[in-house]
Design an enzyme around this catalytic site. Structure first.
Site, short mmCIF file in Angstrom:
data_model
loop_
_atom_site.label_atom_id
_atom_site.label_comp_id
_atom_site.label_asym_id
_atom_site.label_seq_id
_atom_site.Cartn_x
_atom_site.Cartn_y
_atom_site.Cartn_z
N ASP A 143 0.86 -1.17 0.00
CA ASP A 143 0.00 0.00 0.00
C ASP A 143 0.91 1.24 0.00
O ASP A 143 2.13 1.13 0.14
CB ASP A 143 -0.96 0.00 1.19
CG ASP A 143 -2.19 0.87 0.88
OD1 ASP A 143 -2.13 1.68 -0.07
OD2 ASP A 143 -3.20 0.77 1.59
C1 BGC Z 1 -4.92 3.31 0.02
C2 BGC Z 1 -5.07 2.31 -1.09
C3 BGC Z 1 -4.94 2.99 -2.42
C4 BGC Z 1 -3.60 3.68 -2.48
C5 BGC Z 1 -3.31 4.36 -3.79
C6 BGC Z 1 -3.68 4.16 -0.14
O1 BGC Z 1 -3.65 5.20 0.75
O2 BGC Z 1 -4.91 2.64 1.26
O3 BGC Z 1 -6.28 1.62 -0.98
O4 BGC Z 1 -5.09 2.09 -3.47
O5 BGC Z 1 -3.55 4.66 -1.45
O6 BGC Z 1 -4.08 5.46 -3.99
#
Ligand code: BGC
Length: 752
Positions: free
Chosen positions: A291
């Site tokens: 993530d």
């Molecule tokens: C989130 C993810 C997301 C990623 C990219 C993160 O902060 O937890 O679910 O896909 O950002 O935007």
């Protein structure tokens, strides 16, 4: 240089064959991946494992290192396998050409984006869609999102989020399918199928991503990013199934790990999750992305010493691609050279990533998603708008309708519409609408005004003060009551008052946890003031999580849960209020009476002191009921349904068939979600009092009756123990069927 370009051409010709290979010939594709891997330097292989954020949208804390120039240079060196947050056919083409034309091997990048509920045409937030229990419609909604996203140059979505959550305080419940594993599994599979379609190499399908692996939805206190502590039986029975099914039933191509710890180990460095379970037991062949900066965050967790250590731990644990930690690009090659990480770890990760790129057909044509004419034609296509409207109507849940207050007559005179959310064209779009354009939803007021000119509007009270653009923290209005007077005056002289209250579109989503789940700001006060002068109130709720609206339930005649329904919100709500659409949604999450009851969910375990009600020494609150306000699976319709003749037949020791009669006892055609629950009464680990194991959405004409049947097999009747072993134990079971988890017919059977 020339020789290298020639070599690239030869390879690309080979890839063109490979990328179109049907499933049976995947070996051939694997061979091509190996050939390519053999051409790559260590840095280029690590490069595939590196993803950079683009320069358009930011969906996490601003990165502490790396600027645009660096990123461009790295792409040209072949050190970037993927980018996120670059979109638009033209922008993607430009960025892609840096990789394809300027890097040594010309390996195309994969472009990821949060395509969560629609892309430009926005469908309801995922939690709302889940209330439809309509798998076909949900799959279609994801299909349309993929069509629009791929027309904007994208080929990978970070969706679906298949995290189960039982905590309405957690802002990200809006992004999932609610509290139930069975429903969440079916919906997760539908969404993956919708995104990936039948042919991943087509130019209108995109790779999906099951996230967040794992247990992110169990953040303590519902506080985003918080510590998670779940036992293995819960992991196996509640958390894992939607992830596993996404692979087994929908061939999901990618996974994202999560910010939280599992058993004390951050998910991004957790080899139990990624190596033992995902790539081991489940045989997942795609790749795992971290993530946003979840690698780097292992330092704050107290698991990694520094970024170099992050690279080592995450790679060894099986996190194949690094989103925004810059750990691999900086340190991984060095680790390999100095013997701290085996080169086979890098090879394996690069292999997985390259394979998905081949499957997408990117080597065939790296610009296949970059057709501006197609982009123009498909974005906001009328078919997409129609589908978004259909999905929005299906997502609405009728919570209360005393004395058939609804639907409203189209001849109704003197209608007051009150509430700032009624006029809001932005909040209905909800959070996680990354490509969505601000203020483009049909507001509730606009929708209603298409039906009648007998409407007068008063704002009543502002919900938030100050700016509201993502990622700003919302400032809720707690003091300004200046609009009350006008709202009360209007309510007094109206026959019926439609109050549109709830949460701002940015009240839920990532980092949007709430300690209270009531109507924010001064809305409850306004509601009670208006009620004093006119009790004929229809409450339309717009929100991204269950809300504790106990007062409203006790006092009002009609309540409609309208969530955040996307681009077509107002049209959908108007059709329901005026009876052109008969609501059939059912809650995918329990609505508590009070936030103090959270986490609250229908499939709890009996304790040793289950009751009865009224005793002192049993699990209850002294100051609040232990029952919910609205149960999981609850939802009314303008029709009424009657269940009868529940029959169970044990076919053999692993199979049971169940049948029930459902009758539409009203004079209105309608749809009903028939829900089947089971209970394994005595088992080697305690089982929930009720678990959803089947459902069917049926259409019944007025007065019509239909027999609905279900088949239960080992898969539905068994469970995992704490060692991750799947068991089906003989003994006594209950089967329960009804239109809500708290209103069921029950029968029993014995498995020998
Ligand atoms: C989130 C993810 C997301 C990623 C990219 C993160 O902060 O937890 O679910 O896909 O950002 O935007």
């Amino acid at each position: 240089m020339k020789t290298i370009q020639l070599l690239s051409l030869v390879l690309i010709a080979g890839w063109m064959f490979a990328c179109n290979a049907p499933k049976g010939e995947l070996d051939e594709l694997d061979k091509k991946v190996e050939e390519l891997l053999g051409q790559m330097t260590l840095e280029e292989k690590v490069g595939q494992m590196n993803q950079y954020n683009g320069f358009y949208d930011v969906t996490g804390p601003a990165p502490s290192a790396g600027d645009a120039k660096n990123k461009y240079d790295h792409i040209k060196k072949g050190w970037v396998g993927s980018m996120l947050n670059v979109r638009g056919a033209k922008n993607v083409r430009e960025m892609q050409s840096l990789a394809v034309d300027s890097s040594r091997l010309g390996i195309p990048m994969i472009f990821g984006f949060d395509v969560i509920h629609g892309h430009k045409t926005l469908s309801p937030i995922p939690l709302a869609e889940s209330a439809s229990w309509d798998l076909e419609a949900i799959e279609k909604s994801a299909r349309i999102a993929a069509i629009e996203a791929s027309a904007e140059g994208l080929n990978w979505t970070f969706a679906p989020m298949v995290d189960i959550s039982r905590d309405a305080r957690w802002g990200r419940v809006m992004e999932g399918a609610g509290e139930d594993t069975y429903l969440g599994t079916r919906i997760g599979v539908a969404r993956v199928k919708g995104f990936q379609g039948d042919d991943l190499s087509a130019n209108n399908t995109i790779a999906a991503c099951a996230k967040h692996f794992a247990a992110y939805g169990f953040a303590e206190g519902g506080r985003d990013y918080n510590t998670v502590d779940v036992g293995t039986a819960t992991l196996y029975n509640v958390v894992f199934p939607p992830f596993k099914a996404a692979i087994e039933e929908a061939d999901v191509k990618t996974f994202m790990n999560s910010f939280n710890i599992v058993n004390g180990i951050p998910a991004t460095g957790n080899s139990f999750l990624m190596r033992d379970i995902l790539k081991g037991e489940w045989g997942f062949e795609g790749y795992v992305i971290s993530d946003w900066s979840s690698g780097e965050e292992m330092i704050d967790h107290g698991f990694a010493r520094d970024t170099a250590h992050v690279a080592q731990l995450a790679a060894i644990a099986g996190s194949d691609m690094d989103m925004e930690s810059y750990a691999y690009v900086k340190y991984l090659a060095k680790h390999v050279r100095e013997g701290r990480v085996a080169e086979s770890v890098v090879d394996e990760a690069a292999r997985r990533i390259l394979k998905v790129k081949f499957e997408l057909g990117l080597f065939d044509d790296p610009y296949k998603y970059c057709d501006e004419a197609r982009e123009k034609e498909l974005i906001y296509h009328q078919d997409h708008m129609d589908a978004a409207l259909d999905m929005a109507k299906k997502s609405i849940v009728l919570l209360k309708n005393e004395n058939n207050t609804l639907p409203l007559s189209k001849e109704q005179k003197k209608i007051a519409v009150i509430g700032t959310l009624a006029k809001d064209k932005d909040s209905p779009l909800g959070n996680w609408r990354m490509a969505g354009e601000d203020n483009t939803a049909v507001s509730v007021l606009e929708g209603l005004e298409k039906y009648t000119s007998n409407i007068k509007y008063a704002e009543g009270v502002k919900l938030v003060t100050g700016p509201t653009a993502f990622p700003i923290e919302l400032e809720v209005n707690e003091t300004d009551r200046s609009g009350f007077k006008e709202a009360i005056r209007l309510a007094k002289k109206s026959e019926v008052v439609i109050m549109v209250l709830g949460e701002h579109g940015l009240h839920s989503g990532e980092a949007r946890s709430r300690a209270n789940i009531d109507l924010p700001g001064l809305q409850q006060e306004l509601l009670e003031e208006v009620y004093k002068v006119n009790q004929n109130i229809i409450l339309v709720l717009t929100n991204g999580r269950p809300l504790a609206i106990t007062w409203a339930d006790e006092h009002l005649r009609a309540i409609v849960e309208a969530w955040q329904l996307g681009t077509q919100a107002g049209n959908a709500i108007a059709e329901v209020l005026f009876g052109d659409y008969n609501p059939s949604g059912k809650l995918p999450m329990t609505f508590p009476r009070h936030v103090g009851q959270v986490p609250m969910y229908y499939n709890y375990f009996n304790t040793g002191r289950p009751g009865p009600d009224g005793e002192l020494f049993y699990p209850h609150y002294m100051d609040e009921s232990h029952l919910p306000l609205y149960a999981f699976g609850y939802g009314l319709s303008y029709s009424s349904f009657e269940y009868s003749d529940l029959k169970v037949q044990v076919v053999d020791k692993e199979n049971v068939s169940v049948e029930v009669m459902v009758k539409n006892t009203s004079s209105v055609d309608g749809e009903e979600v028939v829900q089947l629950y089971i209970r394994d009464r005595v088992a080697s680990i305690v089982r929930p009092v009720k678990e959803l194991k089947g459902f069917d959405k049926i259409n019944l004409k007025a007065g019509e009756a239909q027999s609905v049947s279900f088949k239960l097999s080992k898969k539905e009747l068994g469970f995992y123990n704490g060692n991750g072993e799947f068991l089906l134990e003989p003994g006594d079971f209950d089967v329960m069927i009804g239109g809500s988890s708290d209103k069921v017919l029950t029968a029993s059977f014995v498995l020998n």
